[in-house]
Each structure stands twice: as C-alpha cells, then as structure tokens.
Design a protein around this motif. Structure first.
Motif, PDB file in Angstrom:
ATOM      1  N   LEU A   7       0.834  -1.211   0.000  1.00 24.48           N
ATOM      2  CA  LEU A   7       0.000   0.000   0.000  1.00 24.48           C
ATOM      3  C   LEU A   7       0.865   1.257   0.000  1.00 24.48           C
ATOM      4  O   LEU A   7       1.824   1.375   0.766  1.00 24.48           O
ATOM      5  N   THR A   8       0.498   2.182  -0.866  1.00 23.03           N
ATOM      6  CA  THR A   8       1.129   3.491  -0.923  1.00 23.03           C
ATOM      7  C   THR A   8       0.066   4.552  -0.683  1.00 23.03           C
ATOM      8  O   THR A   8      -0.992   4.535  -1.317  1.00 23.03           O
ATOM      9  N   LEU A   9       0.360   5.460   0.257  1.00 17.98           N
ATOM     10  CA  LEU A   9      -0.602   6.498   0.626  1.00 17.98           C
ATOM     11  C   LEU A   9       0.039   7.858   0.432  1.00 17.98           C
ATOM     12  O   LEU A   9       1.190   8.080   0.819  1.00 17.98           O
ATOM     13  N   HIS A  25      -4.265  -7.903  13.697  1.00 23.89           N
ATOM     14  CA  HIS A  25      -5.236  -8.938  14.015  1.00 23.89           C
ATOM     15  C   HIS A  25      -6.282  -8.438  15.012  1.00 23.89           C
ATOM     16  O   HIS A  25      -6.021  -7.511  15.795  1.00 23.89           O
ATOM     17  N   PRO A  26      -7.475  -9.046  15.014  1.00 24.83           N
ATOM     18  CA  PRO A  26      -8.533  -8.630  15.950  1.00 24.83           C
ATOM     19  C   PRO A  26      -8.068  -8.699  17.387  1.00 24.83           C
ATOM     20  O   PRO A  26      -7.387  -9.644  17.791  1.00 24.83           O
ATOM     21  N   GLY A  27      -8.427  -7.687  18.174  1.00 28.37           N
ATOM     22  CA  GLY A  27      -8.062  -7.649  19.580  1.00 28.37           C
ATOM     23  C   GLY A  27      -6.733  -6.987  19.876  1.00 28.37           C
ATOM     24  O   GLY A  27      -6.411  -6.729  21.032  1.00 28.37           O
ATOM     25  N   TRP A  28      -5.945  -6.701  18.835  1.00 25.71           N
ATOM     26  CA  TRP A  28      -4.671  -6.023  19.062  1.00 25.71           C
ATOM     27  C   TRP A  28      -4.913  -4.575  19.483  1.00 25.71           C
ATOM     28  O   TRP A  28      -5.881  -3.934  19.061  1.00 25.71           O
ATOM     29  N   ARG A  29      -3.995  -4.075  20.296  1.00 24.11           N
ATOM     30  CA  ARG A  29      -3.986  -2.662  20.664  1.00 24.11           C
ATOM     31  C   ARG A  29      -2.693  -2.068  20.122  1.00 24.11           C
ATOM     32  O   ARG A  29      -1.614  -2.342  20.646  1.00 24.11           O
ATOM     33  N   VAL A  30      -2.844  -1.267  19.088  1.00 20.93           N
ATOM     34  CA  VAL A  30      -1.686  -0.815  18.317  1.00 20.93           C
ATOM     35  C   VAL A  30      -1.486   0.682  18.516  1.00 20.93           C
ATOM     36  O   VAL A  30      -2.408   1.480  18.314  1.00 20.93           O
ATOM     37  N   GLY A  31      -0.271   1.068  18.909  1.00 15.69           N
ATOM     38  CA  GLY A  31       0.091   2.470  18.993  1.00 15.69           C
ATOM     39  C   GLY A  31       0.718   2.911  17.683  1.00 15.69           C
ATOM     40  O   GLY A  31       1.643   2.265  17.183  1.00 15.69           O
ATOM     41  N   LEU A  32       0.217   4.004  17.113  1.00 12.73           N
ATOM     42  CA  LEU A  32       0.742   4.535  15.853  1.00 12.73           C
ATOM     43  C   LEU A  32       1.597   5.757  16.173  1.00 12.73           C
ATOM     44  O   LEU A  32       1.106   6.741  16.740  1.00 12.73           O
ATOM     45  N   SER A  41      -2.512  10.730  10.905  1.00 12.83           N
ATOM     46  CA  SER A  41      -3.929  11.060  10.751  1.00 12.83           C
ATOM     47  C   SER A  41      -4.447  10.661   9.373  1.00 12.83           C
ATOM     48  O   SER A  41      -5.611  10.279   9.224  1.00 12.83           O
ATOM     49  N   SER A  42      -3.589  10.721   8.366  1.00 13.49           N
ATOM     50  CA  SER A  42      -3.994  10.298   7.022  1.00 13.49           C
ATOM     51  C   SER A  42      -4.255   8.795   6.980  1.00 13.49           C
ATOM     52  O   SER A  42      -5.182   8.332   6.298  1.00 13.49           O
ATOM     53  N   LEU A  43      -3.456   8.035   7.732  1.00 15.47           N
ATOM     54  CA  LEU A  43      -3.695   6.588   7.796  1.00 15.47           C
ATOM     55  C   LEU A  43      -5.033   6.312   8.476  1.00 15.47           C
ATOM     56  O   LEU A  43      -5.772   5.414   8.056  1.00 15.47           O
ATOM     57  N   PHE A  44      -5.359   7.079   9.496  1.00 13.74           N
ATOM     58  CA  PHE A  44      -6.677   6.938  10.133  1.00 13.74           C
ATOM     59  C   PHE A  44      -7.779   7.256   9.118  1.00 13.74           C
ATOM     60  O   PHE A  44      -8.809   6.583   9.072  1.00 13.74           O
ATOM     61  N   ALA A  45      -7.594   8.312   8.340  1.00  8.91           N
ATOM     62  CA  ALA A  45      -8.593   8.681   7.324  1.00  8.91           C
ATOM     63  C   ALA A  45      -8.751   7.570   6.297  1.00  8.91           C
ATOM     64  O   ALA A  45      -9.863   7.302   5.814  1.00  8.91           O
ATOM     65  N   LEU A  46      -7.664   6.893   5.972  1.00  9.35           N
ATOM     66  CA  LEU A  46      -7.731   5.761   5.049  1.00  9.35           C
ATOM     67  C   LEU A  46      -8.565   4.639   5.647  1.00  9.35           C
ATOM     68  O   LEU A  46      -9.444   4.065   4.978  1.00  9.35           O
ATOM     69  N   LEU A  47      -8.325   4.305   6.910  1.00  4.68           N
ATOM     70  CA  LEU A  47      -9.071   3.229   7.571  1.00  4.68           C
ATOM     71  C   LEU A  47     -10.548   3.576   7.702  1.00  4.68           C
ATOM     72  O   LEU A  47     -11.407   2.692   7.687  1.00  4.68           O
TER      73      LEU A  47
END
Length: 637
Positions: A7-9, A25-32, A41-47
């Motif tokens: 993926l390229t953003l 994976h489901p249940g993970w808690r990921v710090g960005l 924030s752009s990655l959040f907008a993508l999601l």
C-alpha cells in the motif's frame, strides 16, 4: 483482520507511506507513532474510508463497525448522558422498537427484542455511559447538563466519551489525552486495557502507550513498520538500529555521557524519599531513551538565567480564587533555584489557579505573595498560543523580542526547534497546534527566565519534542513548577510532588504510582458513599409506604378497598421480588457465553416481560384504589 498489501498512501501529491505490507489482528492494541506530518492522521482517514490509497490494497472485514472521536460538537440541548448514549445507533433503534412493541402489547415481539437488548448489554447502557463520563471527569450533576452549556475542552471530552461508549470492532483514537488531566488519563488507560475490539491509538505519551498497547506501528521515512510490545520495546529496537550507523552511534555515546553526568550528580544529592528514588530510576532509563532519539530534529538548551535569587518566590497564608470566592486557602510555598515541583490534583482542584497566582495572573484574595527583585517568570499555558501573531513568522516573532541580535543567530536558535529554512519565515497562522506550541516554548526559553511555570506544556507536542524538553530541563538552573498529564515528563523533570486537593496544596509523600493508588481509593470511597445514600433513600421510601398502608388498614369504612390494597401490595412485592430474581439471573455471564443454549435466556426474558406487564397493571390498579380511598370522607376518630 486488517491487511495492508503493497500500500502506498499520499496526500495532496505528497507521498506519506510507500509499499506497506503488514497485518493487524482482531483484539490487538496498536500504537501509531511518527513525527508530526508523517501521515498518522492520514492513515486513520484511510481506515475510515475518507482517503483512498495511491496503489496497493487495504483489506478490512466488511462487517466491522468503526468508532472515532468527532472533531466538532454541535451546541445541542440534549443532556450529556443522552448525547453519549446516542452514539450507539443500534441501541437507540432497539429501544424505539421495544417501546413500539410494548405499546402494541405484542408479547412475542417484546420477548425477542428484549433478548436482543440483553445481547448488546442494553440494560446496563445508562450505567456504562455514566461510568465513562465519570471517568473522564464529569460530575453527577453534569450528566443531565445540556451539551450546549459545556466549554470547548469539555465538548472534546464528550466526543471521546461517545466514541468509547460505542460497541465498535475498531476504535481509532487520535491524541485522546490532549485535553485530559492526569486523573482522567489514568482512568482512560485502565479502560482501554480491558476494552473489547481492536484499538489503533495515536499518542505522544510514552507511559500511556506502554500501559495500553501491545504493538507499535511506526511511520519513519515513508516506511511503515510493526513492532511487538509496548513503546519502550519499540524504542529499544530503534536505538539498536540507529547504533548500527557509526555516526549515529558516536552521537548516542556523547548524549548518553552528558546525561550520565547529570544522573550521577542527581544521585549524589537525592534523598531516600520515594519520589526522589523514582526519579533516579526514570533518569537512568533515559539512557536508552536518549539513544532512541539521537536523530531528533530538536536540539536546544535553556540559557543560564541572568540572576538566581533565593528564594525566587514565596507564598504565605495565601488564598486564590475567582469572584472573591477562594478556591485555595492557606497556601505556603517557597520556590528556589533548582526546585523541581510537579503539581497533582483532580480536575477542578485548583492546579491552574495556583500557577496563575504564582505567575501574577490573578490577584491574591488573602495572605502574601512575595517575589525577588530580579525574578523573571517564564509562564507557559495554552492561551500563550493565542498570543502568537498569525501574520508573522517565527523569525519575526524572535526579532520583535531581540531587535539587536543578528538574524543568523536567531535562525540558528530557531533551528534547534526545527524551524529551519523557509519554515522560519512562514506566517504562523497555518501552523499546527504542535508547531505553535514549539514556537511559544522557544520564545519563552529565549527570555532566560529563572522560574518556569509550565501548565500542560506537552499538549500537541510529539514524542521527539517532548524528549528534547525533558533533556533541556535537566541542566536548567532555575526553578520549575509543572502541571502535566505526561508521567514521563513528571518523573524525569521533577523531584518533588505537591498535591492540590480540598482547597489546599501540600507536599505529596510518594511517587506517581502512589498517587494513582490514592486516586483509586478516593474514587472507591466516593462510590460507596453514593451507594449508601441511595440505599438510605430507598429505606425511607419503603418506610413511608408501610406507614401509609398501616394507616389505611385502620380505616373501617374502607375495609373492602383496604383489603384489595393489601392484596395488591402483596402481589406487587411478590412480583418485584421475582423481577429482582430474574434480573439477577439475567446478569449471569454464562447465559451469554458463545455456544450457550439460548432457550433458558429466552424463557427468562419472556417471563420478565410477563412479570413487568403484570406488575404495571397491579401498580395502576393500586393507584386507582388509593384514589378511591382518598375520595371517601375521613373516618371518625
């Protein structure tokens, strides 16, 4: 599962992430994590479906629901509690359908809907929403307060509460601690550790990340990487990678040696007090931290103050407040060069009021505030950002402060705060919150204060700038008084904690872990007191009802009605008891376990609906009989 495949953003033609391949994976808690402008924030907008990738694929389960904090809150007349509940659209639709079914008397539909309502924990919804609001600092009275009456910062908390309350498969949180005090941060930390679903979290608070996340996703040089563990694990791995480069390794060793000299000096004068020892440990850990941030774009120090009088500032039996009403009383403080004080306290306790009093921003209501003749205060609060001139550049701001200093010297200084090249000459208006905070700090530090009063200085600052501030404070010769929800900053920049509570400010004998325990005990005691008041109220109500029934029984001319009243009272009591028993049985988690037989649950819900319907009819008849008794003439004495 979330999968990024080659993926390229990009945003506005500027590449942010290139060729990303990873899975969440489901249940993970990921710090960005990543520098400001790296693309978090752009990655959040993508999601969230607001952006599309330039190339490659983003795969997410189509059935997943997503929750994130809204950027704005309209001035609604709705109570705060209802605003939070409205965030769960399925809950509200189901409640409307249940009301319609009960109005029509459709027993089967009522049972089916109540079963679904139980599946989504609808019966505890109001209690859960109230718990979230309480955790974020709202009082009991605030729950029914209209949204429109809250200030901007509190509306941000309302939006956060609404996002937390949602039953989302994926929760996206972008700097959720920025508008919170330490007490609310501690609550949010504990809440996120037990939440169901998958979490993606942007935060510049290393302690918060360490406590909450189990993976760290980093954006560095347009590459996306995933590290297992907390932020400290990511930091150690990054330090090891940087050390491979010989030039970076040499810089690491110089920075570590400088920090080690400070640690050794502090250890030599530190007492055995809990907070002092806690700080020694935190400073020792900064050796690893420094190595991980050796390529930081920020490099600055506090220039030596012109004067260091002792004491710098004293308060004696001082009182402070607003509108002539004291919020804090009998304040006694002595601030000297080298003092490092962190202020702790619940929201509204008066931390900012104390700093404003020390800064001379508000008048004394009583007592004495005495400052040294050569006192130079460096006061930082969020409103300092509003005093920046939007049409002027960082260089122009600094030239206004120091008109006789050569431009190159000012540019060199601004470069330490990453205002380099064209950035130094751009107007401040379009700057981000983090860039404005950096500039405000740069201007303040340049004044060479001998007393720093810092009220949440790390809001909007990224991890690199926060670390640079921690390091700069180590060699600062003046006094420091600090309010912050960033525990890393408190641990490394303070050696004394003061607690603001119950209208007083006093030395706190302990460290931040002790404070968290004290806070938990205080909240537990408050809950117990509330429960006791509710129980007492219920007992008084029950007593009044029994006395009323006894009086009615003595009225001979009303015997038929009284007899019916007695029968109704017994029926209601029996049905209430059965309703409570059913409620207790329905609270059994085993009924909702995956694979459990649904028939017992449906039978319980069906019986509960029948009991409620019968109970409602009995209560209505009780009111009718009571009204008939009241219409009769009073019995002769």
């Amino acid at each position: 599962m979330i999968a990024l495949k080659r993926l390229t953003l990009a945003r506005a033609g500027h590449p942010l992430i290139e060729g990303a391949d990873l899975q969440i994976h489901p249940g993970w808690r990921v710090g960005l994590v990543g520098a400001n402008g790296a693309g978090k924030s752009s990655l959040f907008a993508l999601l969230a479906g607001e952006l599309q990738p330039e190339s490659g694929e983003l795969e997410m389960p189509a059935t997943w629901s997503l929750a994130r904090v809204a950027q704005e809150t309209p001035a609604l007349p709705d109570p705060a509690l209802d605003f939070v509940l409205d965030g769960d659209a399925d809950l509200r639709r189901l409640e409307a359908a249940m009301a319609a079914a009960e109005a029509s008397g459709d027993g089967e539909q009522i049972a089916r809907l109540h079963s679904h309502y139980g599946d989504i924990d609808g019966y505890s919804a109001r209690a859960r929403a109230a718990e979230v609001l309480h955790g974020l600092g709202f009082t009991e009275a605030d729950l029914q307060k209209p949204v429109a009456e809250f200030s901007g910062g509190w509306r941000v908390r309302l939006n956060l509460a609404r996002a937390l309350f949602c039953r989302a498969d994926l929760l996206l949180l972008d700097e959720p601690t920025n508008h919170l005090d330490l007490d609310a941060v501690l609550w949010l930390e504990s809440w996120l550790k037990t939440m169901p679903g998958t979490l993606l979290l942007i935060s510049h608070d290393r302690d918060f990340l360490d406590a909450v996340v189990d993976h760290v996703m980093a954006i560095e040089q347009q590459r996306l990487s995933l590290t297992t563990g907390g932020y400290s694990d990511y930091e150690a791995a990054r330090a090891a990678r940087l050390a491979v480069q010989q030039s970076t390794f040499a810089a690491q060793q110089r920075q570590i040696a400088q920090l080690q000299r400070f640690i050794d000096r502090f250890k030599a004068k530190a007492t055995k007090a809990r907070q002092a020892q806690s700080r020694v440990k935190a400073l020792a850990r900064m050796e690893v931290v420094a190595a991980a941030h050796v390529d930081s774009p920020f490099n600055f120090t506090f220039p030596a103050p012109k004067h260091l009088p002792d004491p710098l500032l004293t308060l004696h039996r001082a009182a402070a407040g607003y509108g002539g009403k004291p919020l804090l009383q009998n304040l006694k403080m002595r601030l000297s060069p080298g003092c490092r004080i962190g202020l702790l306290g619940e929201n509204g306790a008066g931390k900012s009021t104390l700093i404003k009093l020390l800064a001379g921003q508000i008048p004394l209501l009583a007592g004495e505030r005495k400052e040294a003749k050569t006192l130079e205060i460096g006061y930082f609060a969020q409103h300092q950002l509003e005093q920046l001139r939007p049409d002027e550049s960082p260089l122009q701001h600094l030239e206004r402060q120091e008109p006789d200093t050569p431009e190159q010297a000012l540019r060199d200084y601004l470069g330490g705060f990453d205002f380099r090249g064209d950035m130094a000459t751009r107007p401040v208006g379009p700057f981000s919150g983090g860039e404005k905070s950096r500039l405000a700090l740069a201007l303040l530090i340049r004044t060479r204060p001998n007393l720093l009063l810092l009220d949440e200085p790390t809001n909007h600052l990224d991890l690199e700038m926060r670390e640079a501030l921690c390091l700069a404070l180590q060699d600062y010769e003046g006094g420091v008084l600090l309010v912050s929800h960033d525990r890393h900053l408190l641990r490394t920049a303070t050696d004394e904690l003061w607690q603001v509570a119950d209208g007083k400010a006093s030395l706190f004998e302990g460290d931040l872990d002790d404070y968290a325990a004290w806070l938990s005990a205080r909240k537990t005691a408050a809950k117990a007191a509330t429960a006791e008041r509710v129980e007492q109220k219920a007992e008084r109500r029950q007593k009044r009802e029994e006395e009323a029934a006894a009086r009615q029984e003595l009225l001979r001319k009303r015997r038929p009605l009284m007899k019916e009243l007695e029968q109704l009272d017994e029926q209601i009591a029996s049905q209430e008891a059965e309703a409570r028993t059913l409620e207790t049985r329905l609270a059994d988690p085993a009924l909702y376990a995956p694979g459990a037989d649904r028939k017992p649950l449906e039978e319980l819900i069906r019986r509960q609906a029948q009991v409620w319907q019968s109970l409602e009819a009995a209560e209505l008849r009780w009111l009718e009989v009571h009204a008939a008794l009241e219409a009769l003439p009073a019995p002769e004495r």
